[in-house]
Design a protein around this motif. Sequence first.
Motif, mmCIF file in Angstrom:
data_model
loop_
_atom_site.group_PDB
_atom_site.id
_atom_site.type_symbol
_atom_site.label_atom_id
_atom_site.label_comp_id
_atom_site.label_asym_id
_atom_site.label_seq_id
_atom_site.Cartn_x
_atom_site.Cartn_y
_atom_site.Cartn_z
ATOM 1 N N VAL A 55 0.904 -1.075 -0.244
ATOM 2 C CA VAL A 55 -0.256 0.404 -0.375
ATOM 3 C C VAL A 55 0.898 1.258 0.159
ATOM 4 C CG1 VAL A 55 -1.248 1.484 1.272
ATOM 5 C CG2 VAL A 55 -1.827 -1.032 1.075
ATOM 6 N N THR A 56 1.999 1.322 0.765
ATOM 7 C CA THR A 56 2.963 2.309 0.578
ATOM 8 C C THR A 56 3.447 2.564 -0.229
ATOM 9 O OG1 THR A 56 3.142 1.972 3.623
ATOM 10 C CG2 THR A 56 4.674 3.798 1.431
ATOM 11 N N GLU A 57 3.662 1.172 -1.097
ATOM 12 C CA GLU A 57 4.698 1.601 -2.491
ATOM 13 C C GLU A 57 3.498 2.093 -3.124
ATOM 14 O OE1 GLU A 57 7.538 1.098 -5.586
ATOM 15 O OE2 GLU A 57 7.312 1.415 -3.493
ATOM 16 N N GLN A 58 2.235 2.073 -3.729
ATOM 17 C CA GLN A 58 1.514 2.065 -3.783
ATOM 18 C C GLN A 58 0.894 3.488 -4.229
ATOM 19 O OE1 GLN A 58 -2.372 -0.762 -3.699
ATOM 20 N NE2 GLN A 58 -3.622 0.200 -5.238
ATOM 21 N N LEU A 59 0.674 4.206 -2.980
ATOM 22 C CA LEU A 59 0.026 5.560 -2.581
ATOM 23 C C LEU A 59 1.372 6.272 -2.804
ATOM 24 C CD1 LEU A 59 -1.061 5.425 1.161
ATOM 25 C CD2 LEU A 59 -2.146 5.919 -1.127
ATOM 26 N N THR A 60 2.997 5.924 -2.672
ATOM 27 C CA THR A 60 3.749 6.442 -3.245
ATOM 28 C C THR A 60 4.025 6.669 -4.827
ATOM 29 O OG1 THR A 60 5.050 5.903 -1.297
ATOM 30 C CG2 THR A 60 6.918 6.768 -4.120
ATOM 31 N N GLU A 61 3.603 6.211 -4.925
ATOM 32 C CA GLU A 61 3.553 5.691 -7.086
ATOM 33 C C GLU A 61 2.379 6.946 -7.397
ATOM 34 O OE1 GLU A 61 3.017 1.986 -9.017
ATOM 35 O OE2 GLU A 61 5.765 1.721 -7.929
ATOM 36 N N ALA A 62 1.001 7.390 -6.754
ATOM 37 C CA ALA A 62 0.243 7.848 -6.856
ATOM 38 C C ALA A 62 0.621 9.417 -6.477
ATOM 39 C CB ALA A 62 -0.645 7.274 -6.300
ATOM 40 N N GLN A 63 1.181 9.358 -5.454
ATOM 41 C CA GLN A 63 2.237 10.663 -5.218
ATOM 42 C C GLN A 63 2.714 11.748 -6.297
ATOM 43 O OE1 GLN A 63 3.608 10.616 -1.118
ATOM 44 N NE2 GLN A 63 2.070 12.324 -0.737
ATOM 45 N N ALA A 64 4.330 10.690 -7.025
ATOM 46 C CA ALA A 64 4.432 10.901 -7.555
ATOM 47 C C ALA A 64 4.180 11.304 -9.547
ATOM 48 C CB ALA A 64 5.769 9.801 -8.221
ATOM 49 N N GLU A 65 2.831 9.942 -9.709
ATOM 50 C CA GLU A 65 2.102 10.500 -10.761
ATOM 51 C C GLU A 65 1.142 11.942 -10.748
ATOM 52 O OE1 GLU A 65 -0.723 8.153 -13.426
ATOM 53 O OE2 GLU A 65 -0.306 7.638 -11.674
ATOM 54 N N ALA A 66 0.814 12.129 -9.596
ATOM 55 C CA ALA A 66 -0.083 13.189 -9.360
ATOM 56 C C ALA A 66 0.765 14.481 -9.303
ATOM 57 C CB ALA A 66 -0.764 13.329 -7.691
ATOM 58 N N PHE A 67 1.893 14.670 -9.521
ATOM 59 C CA PHE A 67 3.504 15.069 -9.358
ATOM 60 C C PHE A 67 4.410 15.475 -10.078
ATOM 61 C CE2 PHE A 67 1.184 15.783 -4.811
ATOM 62 C CZ PHE A 67 0.493 16.312 -4.979
#
Length: 379
Positions: free
Chosen positions: A355-367
């Motif tokens: 989940v942490t990896e999933q959230l990190t990737e989502a943040q990176a994609e968003a920004f």
Amino acid sequence: MSDTHLGNRQYGSDVRREDFADAFEEAIDYGIEEDVHAVIHTGDLFDTRDPRLPDLNRCIDILQKLVDADIPFYGIVGNHERKMDDQYLDLIGRTGTAERLDRTPRLINDEVAVYGIDAVTKPAWHAKDFTLEEPPADTFTILCMHQLLEPPVPELFAEHPLSDVLDRVNIDLDALALGDYHESVGTVEQGTKVWYAGSTERCAVDETAERCASLLEIDGESLTRRESELDTRSFLQVSIEFAEGDGHAHAEDVLDRHEVAGRVVIVTLTGESSTVTARDVREAVMERDAAVCRVNDERGGPEIDISEGPTGEIESVDRLIEEKLAERNLSDIAVDIEKRVRTEKVAPSGFADEVTEQLTEAQAEAFDGEAAPNTGGDE
């Protein structure tokens, strides 16, 4: 070395946490015995991005052995331990026991130039800058990364082609030392030697090969890699199949056929349901002096006819939950994580990291691959 995963309390066991630290220490001791000129670590020094203080202290104590032997320790940050800002490897570096690699070469004996690029998330991969500072003339160049690249990783498990890196790096690489894949494998591509050292401890039951560290001998333009096996705890898988009427005596009889003392024992229960519980089996294994025991109960339960559900005004609990969540205007990723936790059987040991990896990737994609703005709260 790579993927030491310090602090990994595998199967909820403090014994396993110590095993991971002991394997790391054995690899460090091996380097000292061989009188190496440097130790490089290709990521996932720690198992989580917030290691416990005792694990940090044990790591520093082990690295102090290298300081006493005048051997530098160079590392990069892996995907398990990666944070959005400063890294724990930076904190350890303040003790003088380690140094984090980057795009500037670290010179070893003025003959070897070592670079490092931390683990890159999938959304940020194609925008990542692989430019490295030019090395001094006549040096052997090594880049350390923590990615699943094919080859040498099988295509089924790889995230990116190896050619992506070799084509985008601006200097001629003599070697590419990789982490994240837990088996020791290697190849040669475009004249560059490429390898994974593998993990120093077993992170999963299917990691059956011996764990090892790699000794690199560099002479001019020639590199020879020699593996040294580490003395890690052995795993044992036991299957107990229950027929109708089988009880405790049957389970005891099967266990008596195996030497479980000192091992990590994974027991799978199959067949018919019985009065023997998973807890009973675990206690029987531990009474035989196993170090750790995990029991997977895959026996069938009684058949229940669910063709006719409740009628009237009773609504599905899941439906009610989803209606309430819809009112909160949550992001797609939050809804997906909530649904998985609520409706699926998730493994506690790996789900948090996933989940942490999933959230990190989502943040990176968003920004656009950059860190999210600092809002003053938790990351």
